[in-house]
Design an enzyme around this catalytic site. Structure first.
Site, PDB file in Angstrom:
ATOM      1  N   HIS A  84      41.103  16.724  20.908  1.00  0.00           N
ATOM      2  CA  HIS A  84      41.345  18.101  21.354  1.00  0.00           C
ATOM      3  C   HIS A  84      40.030  18.868  21.454  1.00  0.00           C
ATOM      4  CE1 HIS A  84      43.486  21.843  21.992  1.00  0.00           C
ATOM      5  NE2 HIS A  84      42.720  22.402  21.067  1.00  0.00           N
ATOM      6  N   CYS A 123      38.583  34.868  24.340  1.00  0.00           N
ATOM      7  CA  CYS A 123      39.707  35.653  24.856  1.00  0.00           C
ATOM      8  C   CYS A 123      40.922  34.778  25.145  1.00  0.00           C
ATOM      9  CB  CYS A 123      39.289  36.409  26.117  1.00  0.00           C
ATOM     10  SG  CYS A 123      38.693  35.345  27.448  1.00  0.00           S
TER      11      CYS A 123
END
Length: 421
Positions: free
Chosen positions: A97, A50
């Site tokens: 990352h 989400c």
């Protein structure tokens, strides 16, 4: 090939845009199929939650733009709508990352552990769809071990940073064991559902759910094997509760001072912890004046959450150091693979030259040539062929006035650095 990470998250894009580029389970299989069919892409993993949509690729270096175009076309969004929100990381930056994301360092809630499970699920799905292998597989396995190291060596996930979690942590501090405690949950919304999950995870087995509508309460009760009562029945059951956690949308208090006094008498003054996380409050303020009552409001919990968030920020410094160290180490290993390929190619080339010249020398010997001359010619030709490419490279570096390149070439062929002479 080159590692590439492309994505958007809660920091770069609105929820409306994140919804547009999310990969549903149905879309995921088709996306992996298309990636697998692209000759520019060796493997890929799609992480879609989400709060973020990210794709990790092992691609040909010149394919970055094509990958971005594929993403916009797949989701049928306008390029100008998404490109300003995209971030792109290559090689070590992509490695770092992924590790930061998996450790919760890039999450909306710093240090939250759920993202690691989501990344693991994304990797598992990619494997099932045969979209990941080689370097990408090594990267994700390494990332999971780094996340485990961060959780082991730091306390970044050890403090409550949600009101629901803080309420349960508070209960654990006051009561020796939640498995022996009875908890009354007032309300059945998302916050209470999260509280119930935390309680269940900590061994709480005796839960009573009180709610205005029984249907909603029954759904919650089914998940956690809880008992259901109506709000009107709270006075009849309050004395059974060691812990009360309340979060409703009621405009007026549900639990009053008189109701609690009656419950305490029935409990023979055994204390009750009451955590009121509703706004407006569900519990009358005067309840906190009673002996044997420990009343905490949402403001008290917010203070705990803020302190714990600050602690997580401190722990995040150490976590960031671990991620930096591990990402550099993985990139070093990755570069070493390129060196292995180069060494193999160089050795193959040298062997081909050697075999070619030996074959010619053997032919000369078979034809009756002087062995000494044949051997001398072989050594001269072999030397000239082997030093031809390094000689050209030295000349080119010197003509271009590139001392760094010249130094590297000299070092690679065993000559001293010019600066040392």
């Amino acid at each position: 090939m080159s590692l590439l990470a492309i994505g958007i998250n809660h920091n770069t894009a609105s929820v409306e845009l994140r919804e547009k580029v999310a990969f549903s389970p149905e879309k995921l299989a088709e996306a992996h199929k298309q990636l697998e069919a692209d000759s520019n892409i060796k493997s890929g993993v799609i992480v879609s939650t989400c709060n973020r949509t990210e794709i990790y690729f092992d691609v040909k270096p010149a394919s970055r733009g094509k990958v971005i175009d594929w993403m916009t076309e797949f989701h049928q969004v306008k390029p100008e709508e998404i490109k300003s929100c995209l971030y792109v990381h290559e090689d070590q930056a992509a490695i770092k990352h992924l590790m930061r994301v998996s450790c919760g360092l890039d999450s909306l809630v710093l240090g939250e552990p759920q993202i690691l499970g989501q990344v693991k699920q994304a990797y598992s799905s990619a494997r099932e769809l045969k979209s990941v292998d080689g370097t990408m597989e090594k990267l994700f396995q390494k990332t999971f071990s780094v996340a485990k190291r961060v959780r082991t060596e730091t306390e970044i996930g050890g403090s409550a940073v949600s009101v629901a979690y803080a309420a349960c942590t508070l209960a654990k501090h006051i009561f020796e064991s939640l498995s022996k405690s009875t908890v009354l949950l007032v309300g059945a919304g998302e916050t209470i559902e999260l509280v119930a999950k935390h309680l269940s995870d900590n061994g709480c087995e005796n839960i009573i759910v009180a709610n205005r509508t029984r249907e909603r309460a029954l759904g919650l009760a089914k998940q956690f094997n809880a008992e259901v009562i109506s709000l009107e029945e709270i006075p009849d059951h309050l004395h059974r509760a060691d812990i009360v956690i309340s979060s409703t949308a009621s405009p007026l208090p549900i639990i009053g001072k008189g109701m609690v006094e009656t419950a305490l008498k029935k409990r023979k003054r055994q204390p009750i912890l009451i955590v009121d996380i509703a706004v407006p409050r569900d519990v009358e303020q005067q309840v906190g004046d009673l002996n044997d009552i420990y009343l905490y409001t949402v403001d008290d919990l917010q203070s705990i959450v803020q302190q714990n968030m600050e602690q997580r920020k401190v722990e995040a410094i150490q976590a960031e150091a671990i991620v930096s160290e591990e990402s550099i180490a993985f990139m070093t290993w990755l570069r070493s693979l390129h060196a292995v390929d180069s060494i193999r190619e160089f050795r193959t080339s040298a062997n081909e030259i050697r075999e070619e010249l030996i074959a010619k020398s053997l032919q000369s010997l078979a034809a009756g040539s002087d062995p000494e001359k044949v051997l001398l010619e072989l050594s001269n030709k072999l030397t000239n062929r082997l030093i031809h490419a390094p000689t050209r490279a030295l000349q080119s570096a010197a003509e271009q006035g590139d001392p760094e390149k010249l130094s590297v070439i000299r070092q690679s062929i065993g000559l001293d650095d010019l600066q040392q002479n």
